[in-house]
Design a protein around this motif. Structure first.
Motif, mmCIF file in Angstrom:
data_model
loop_
_atom_site.group_PDB
_atom_site.id
_atom_site.type_symbol
_atom_site.label_atom_id
_atom_site.label_comp_id
_atom_site.label_asym_id
_atom_site.label_seq_id
_atom_site.Cartn_x
_atom_site.Cartn_y
_atom_site.Cartn_z
ATOM 1 N N PHE A 1 0.845 -1.195 0.000
ATOM 2 C CA PHE A 1 0.000 0.000 0.000
ATOM 3 C C PHE A 1 0.876 1.239 0.000
ATOM 4 O O PHE A 1 2.086 1.143 -0.210
ATOM 5 N N TYR A 2 0.282 2.403 0.198
ATOM 6 C CA TYR A 2 0.985 3.635 -0.115
ATOM 7 C C TYR A 2 0.765 4.731 0.926
ATOM 8 O O TYR A 2 -0.316 4.843 1.517
ATOM 9 N N VAL A 3 1.819 5.531 1.112
ATOM 10 C CA VAL A 3 1.729 6.775 1.865
ATOM 11 C C VAL A 3 2.064 7.911 0.899
ATOM 12 O O VAL A 3 3.058 7.857 0.174
ATOM 13 N N PHE A 4 1.227 8.947 0.886
ATOM 14 C CA PHE A 4 1.383 10.080 -0.022
ATOM 15 C C PHE A 4 1.900 11.284 0.764
ATOM 16 O O PHE A 4 1.332 11.652 1.793
ATOM 17 N N HIS A 5 2.976 11.904 0.260
ATOM 18 C CA HIS A 5 3.605 13.029 0.926
ATOM 19 C C HIS A 5 3.573 14.256 0.012
ATOM 20 O O HIS A 5 3.981 14.176 -1.147
ATOM 21 N N HIS A 6 3.114 15.385 0.555
ATOM 22 C CA HIS A 6 3.065 16.622 -0.227
ATOM 23 C C HIS A 6 3.147 17.807 0.716
ATOM 24 O O HIS A 6 2.270 18.006 1.570
ATOM 25 N N GLU A 7 4.210 18.591 0.569
ATOM 26 C CA GLU A 7 4.392 19.831 1.322
ATOM 27 C C GLU A 7 4.145 19.645 2.822
ATOM 28 O O GLU A 7 3.437 20.419 3.476
ATOM 29 N N GLY A 8 4.723 18.584 3.378
ATOM 30 C CA GLY A 8 4.617 18.331 4.806
ATOM 31 C C GLY A 8 3.347 17.640 5.248
ATOM 32 O O GLY A 8 3.190 17.324 6.432
ATOM 33 N N ARG A 9 2.435 17.383 4.320
ATOM 34 C CA ARG A 9 1.189 16.666 4.633
ATOM 35 C C ARG A 9 1.344 15.198 4.268
ATOM 36 O O ARG A 9 2.058 14.840 3.323
ATOM 37 N N LYS A 10 0.644 14.337 5.000
ATOM 38 C CA LYS A 10 0.828 12.896 4.856
ATOM 39 C C LYS A 10 -0.523 12.187 4.859
ATOM 40 O O LYS A 10 -1.315 12.338 5.799
ATOM 41 N N LEU A 11 -0.778 11.421 3.798
ATOM 42 C CA LEU A 11 -1.997 10.623 3.649
ATOM 43 C C LEU A 11 -1.610 9.154 3.557
ATOM 44 O O LEU A 11 -0.782 8.777 2.721
ATOM 45 N N THR A 12 -2.219 8.319 4.399
ATOM 46 C CA THR A 12 -1.957 6.875 4.380
ATOM 47 C C THR A 12 -3.146 6.121 3.826
ATOM 48 O O THR A 12 -4.295 6.408 4.174
ATOM 49 N N LEU A 13 -2.864 5.129 2.979
ATOM 50 C CA LEU A 13 -3.853 4.159 2.527
ATOM 51 C C LEU A 13 -3.352 2.777 2.903
ATOM 52 O O LEU A 13 -2.279 2.356 2.459
ATOM 53 N N MET A 14 -4.128 2.058 3.740
ATOM 54 C CA MET A 14 -3.740 0.708 4.134
ATOM 55 C C MET A 14 -4.978 -0.135 4.403
ATOM 56 O O MET A 14 -5.696 0.069 5.383
ATOM 57 N N THR A 15 -5.243 -1.084 3.514
ATOM 58 C CA THR A 15 -6.289 -2.083 3.743
ATOM 59 C C THR A 15 -5.690 -3.448 3.415
ATOM 60 O O THR A 15 -4.504 -3.581 3.160
ATOM 61 N N ASP A 16 -6.516 -4.484 3.472
ATOM 62 C CA ASP A 16 -6.101 -5.831 3.048
ATOM 63 C C ASP A 16 -4.833 -6.300 3.757
ATOM 64 O O ASP A 16 -3.817 -6.599 3.134
ATOM 65 N N THR A 17 -4.907 -6.373 5.062
ATOM 66 C CA THR A 17 -3.788 -6.912 5.831
ATOM 67 C C THR A 17 -4.337 -7.685 7.027
ATOM 68 O O THR A 17 -5.329 -7.273 7.642
ATOM 69 N N GLY A 18 -3.704 -8.805 7.329
ATOM 70 C CA GLY A 18 -4.165 -9.639 8.436
ATOM 71 C C GLY A 18 -3.770 -9.108 9.797
ATOM 72 O O GLY A 18 -4.383 -9.456 10.807
ATOM 73 N N TYR A 19 -2.730 -8.302 9.834
ATOM 74 C CA TYR A 19 -2.321 -7.649 11.072
ATOM 75 C C TYR A 19 -1.507 -6.413 10.703
ATOM 76 O O TYR A 19 -1.125 -6.234 9.548
ATOM 77 N N VAL A 20 -1.241 -5.574 11.695
ATOM 78 C CA VAL A 20 -0.461 -4.355 11.472
ATOM 79 C C VAL A 20 0.821 -4.480 12.281
ATOM 80 O O VAL A 20 0.804 -4.405 13.508
#
Length: 265
Positions: A131-150
């Motif tokens: 999955f992916y983390v998006f970084h832009h000008e100090g801002r951070k967006l996380t996308l995380m699904t489809d995992t059996g554990y973290v």
């Protein structure tokens, strides 16, 4: 020039997330038909599919790639996935022209215009899910699904995001009492399956930072969860860990066919 996103569709029947900045427009997964994806783009009022800078693929399961082949060929879109995912999904999506096929390796960063995209691995029964983390000008967006554990490694990657789209797949009681055969229940509950509402809440409690404001509960099971149940379970878990939900942090629902409003991270 803000970092913005919309969860176009999320759930057992199909997944797609749109992300944009002033100089980048990306789609993560296209788990619905190309026709349905067009409808979602119209509903979200986010411009034309043809103007995308690419589609990022998380893994080869059909609820994440159903529309990718047709969209790639019709709109001449670049497709990004790691090597093992490409190998697994190519027989499922049909031929994609060589100049539209790009490799995006695990644990790497790619830059699209003014947007840096960081990939990270998860634990799921696919070839090489990420999955992916998006970084832009100090801002951070996380996308995380489809995992059996973290894992601690995943938590370190997504920690202190401003906004998160995170899996809250099932209510354990609904799953155990439901119609699924035991082998499917065991898969969902296993380390390569999906995380429950409570597991989602506990994982969030470990990664929420001072700047975390918006959490979108994603990939809810059609048969083993409900929006109200997921939201209440996550809220209660977070509140038991000392977080004030509804004050500094807001929980949002996602839907299988209704996009979320385009939001600023």
């Amino acid at each position: 020039m803000s970092l913005k996103f919309s969860v176009l569709a999320s759930g057992s029947t199909g997944n797609a997330i749109y992300v944009e900045t002033g100089h980048a427009r990306l789609l993560v997964d296209a788990g619905l038909s190309a026709k349905q994806m067009g409808v979602l783009f119209d509903r979200a009022n986010i411009g034309e599919i043809a103007g995308l800078d690419g589609i990022l693929v998380t893994h080869e399961h059909s609820d994440h790639i159903r529309g990718i082949g047709v969209m790639a060929r019709k709109f001449k879109l670049p497709i990004y996935a790691n090597a093992n995912t490409w190998h697994a999904m190519e027989p499922l999506i049909g031929e994609v022209p060589l100049d539209q096929k790009f490799e995006f390796g695990m644990e790497t960063v790619r830059t699209f215009g003014d947007l840096d995209v960081e990939s990270f691995g998860v634990s799921h029964d696919a070839a090489e899910p990420m999955f992916y983390v998006f970084h832009h000008e100090g801002r951070k967006l996380t996308l995380m699904t489809d995992t059996g554990y973290v894992s601690d490694r995943m938590k370190g990657t997504i920690k202190e995001s401003n906004s998160m789209i995170i899996e809250s797949n099932h209510d354990i009681n609904m799953l155990m009492m439901g119609r699924y055969p035991w082998n499917i229940k065991r898969r969902i509950l296993g380390d390569h399956g999906h995380i429950s509402n409570e597991d989602c809440g506990h994982a969030l409690a470990d990664v929420i930072g001072d700047h975390t404001k918006n959490i979108y509960l994603a990939h809810l099971s059609k048969d083993n969860n409900m929006k109200d149940i997921a939201r209440l379970a996550v809220q209660q878990t977070l509140e038991s860990r000392g977080f004030a939900i509804g004050e500094d942090i807001t929980l949002y629902d996602t839907d299988a066919v209704i996009p979320t409003k385009l939001a600023v991270v």
